[in-house]
Enzyme design. Structure first.
Site, PDB file in Angstrom:
ATOM      1  CB  SER A 246       1.110   7.598   9.346  1.00  0.00           C
ATOM      2  OG  SER A 246      -0.032   7.661   8.515  1.00  0.00           O
ATOM      3  CD  GLU A 247      -1.851   2.971   7.657  1.00  0.00           C
ATOM      4  OE1 GLU A 247      -1.614   3.932   8.426  1.00  0.00           O
ATOM      5  OE2 GLU A 247      -2.987   2.670   7.283  1.00  0.00           O
ATOM      6  CG  ASN A 248       1.682   8.420   4.773  1.00  0.00           C
ATOM      7  OD1 ASN A 248       1.485   8.135   5.945  1.00  0.00           O
ATOM      8  ND2 ASN A 248       1.741   9.658   4.345  1.00  0.00           N
TER       9      ASN A 248
END
Lengths: 224, 217
Positions: B51-53
């Site tokens: 996930s990008e975060n």
């Protein structure tokens, strides 16, 4: 003896000047909410904010916008389920937006902290967000030149902090906080836990003290 | 008179995409429909969700009584970490994307063009402030980009087109499209039909598509 702890968020942000560029960490969690509230109280205006979002609801960053204290927002996603304040200002032409792809935003901040003037990335090549930017072809692939981002102040949240300003983070509370800590002249961290110097496992320190100027202990618990 | 074929449900589309993901891939799933894909990766098949975060090894949504309020995904929903999961900061997370370490990204679309261009971040409505998130980084950086979308808009306009009319997210980046009625490879010669739902003929499918469909060959 170095002790970067200050006694209050008010003291922590007391010298933020009008016209400053302020990076604000956080992505859903890990936002320095108490430092933002202190900045609202403090009164600095004409600010440029660098953050992933542009405020939710009417509190925190959205409140800072609503009080007309922000000239410009540099972010990747100024839209949420409840972005009322930014929407209103944007539609009235009362706030400037520099929209940056999220990874480019993070890398521009990293470049700022690492003394790199800019970099080439394939992200956004051929799109509206690359218009007017220098491009270059390397080994058959097209890249866009992106400049580093610097700030006068970074407001971040961490999990543990010691008196030198060594910091750890809690799960997804890490997000933009460590890179922003590197890219500002004045980095201020609010931490949930004040720990003794020497108690943090050296390899677990995600932000070493060299990047941190002030720490304030705000044990508010879990994000809502 | 009724049609003789039935479109796939969201769940069936997600299961169809999941079937094509081999063990060992690092996969980023876009917000919305692509997120459902992870529900259909069988237990014991190690596919690592990014996930990008900053999450490498994201697990499913927690039960309401087991929420970790510090663990959210790029859509800011509560998630879990799988055993072996790791957390990095945003710049490293997007370094994984930009650096080509993500084997597959699955995103939604407004339009996909036969040259592989994707439009999924902005419409032509200038009144709303634009927002892009990480979509452009994923298009440019992932090893492969698959799209999950309906064949047409709610009003029946084709989403697979010759050239995108909406603002582009990435150029020549889409390699495969999974719709609610068919699967296409996007090759140098355009949309190549991989399969369609039972009973749907190529002529009828062509009528729902804004670019020429070619058979595999």
């Amino acid at each position: 003896m170095i002790d970067k702890f200050v006694s209050s968020v008010t003291e922590a942000v007391a010298d933020v000047r009008d016209g400053s560029t302020v990076m604000i960490g956080g992505f859903g969690v890990g936002q320095p909410v108490h430092l933002i509230d202190a900045l609202i109280e403090q009164g600095a205006t004409g600010l440029t904010i660098v953050a992933n979002n542009a405020g939710i609801g009417r509190a925190g960053l959205a409140r800072l916008l609503e009080l007309r204290r922000v000239r410009k927002v540099v972010c990747s996603f100024p839209r949420t389920a409840d972005p009322v304040v930014f929407d209103e200002l944007y539609k009235k032409g009362e706030i400037e937006l520099e929209l940056v792809p999220q990874g480019t935003l993070a890398e521009r901040i990293r470049a700022g902290g690492a003394g790199v003037a800019g970099f080439y990335t394939a992200t956004a090549y051929g799109t509206k967000l690359a218009e007017g930017k220098e491009t270059c072809e390397f080994e058959g692939r097209h890249y866009v030149f992106e400049r580093a981002l610097h700030a006068d102040v970074a407001l971040i949240e961490a999990w543990q902090g010691d008196r030198w300003g060594n910091l750890t983070y809690k799960e997804a509370g890490r997000n933009f906080n460590p890179v922003m800590a590197t890219a500002a002249k004045l980095t201020i961290a609010q931490v949930q836990h004040k720990v003794d110097l020497g108690s943090l496992e050296p390899n677990a320190i995600a932000t070493p003290s060299i990047f941190v100027n002030r720490v304030v202990h705000i044990p508010y618990g879990d994000p809502k | 008179m009724g049609q003789s074929w039935k479109p796939l449900s969201r769940t069936e589309m997600a299961a169809r995409v999941a079937r094509d993901i081999p063990e060992g891939w690092y996969v980023n799933l876009g917000i919305g429909m692509p997120t459902l894909v992870s529900d259909h990766i069988p237990a014991g098949k190690d596919v690592i969700i990014h996930s990008e975060n900053g999450i490498v090894g994201m697990g499913p949504q927690p039960k309401p009584d087991a929420v970790n309020p510090w663990l959210v995904n790029a859509g800011k929903q509560y998630v879990t970490l799988v055993t072996g999961g790791a957390i990095v900061h945003h710049a490293d997370s997007f370094g994984m994307i930009r650096g080509g370490h993500i084997d597959l990204c699955v995103l939604g679309a407004f339009q996909v063009a036969e040259n592989g261009d994707l439009a999924n971040w902005a419409t032509l409505d200038d009144a709303m402030p634009p927002a892009v998130g990480g979509a452009m980084d994923l298009c440019a950086g992932a090893q492969r980009l698959w799209i999950m979308t309906d064949q047409t808009t709610k009003s029946g306009e084709p989403k697979l087109v010759e050239r995108c009319t909406y603002p582009l997210t990435g150029l020549a980046c889409v390699s495969r499209v999974y719709t609610n009625v068919a699967v296409f490879d996007v090759s140098v010669s355009g949309f190549e039909l991989v399969e369609a739902v039972p009973g749907l003929g190529i002529d009828e499918l062509q009528d729902m598509t804004g670019a020429t469909i070619r058979g595999k060959g």
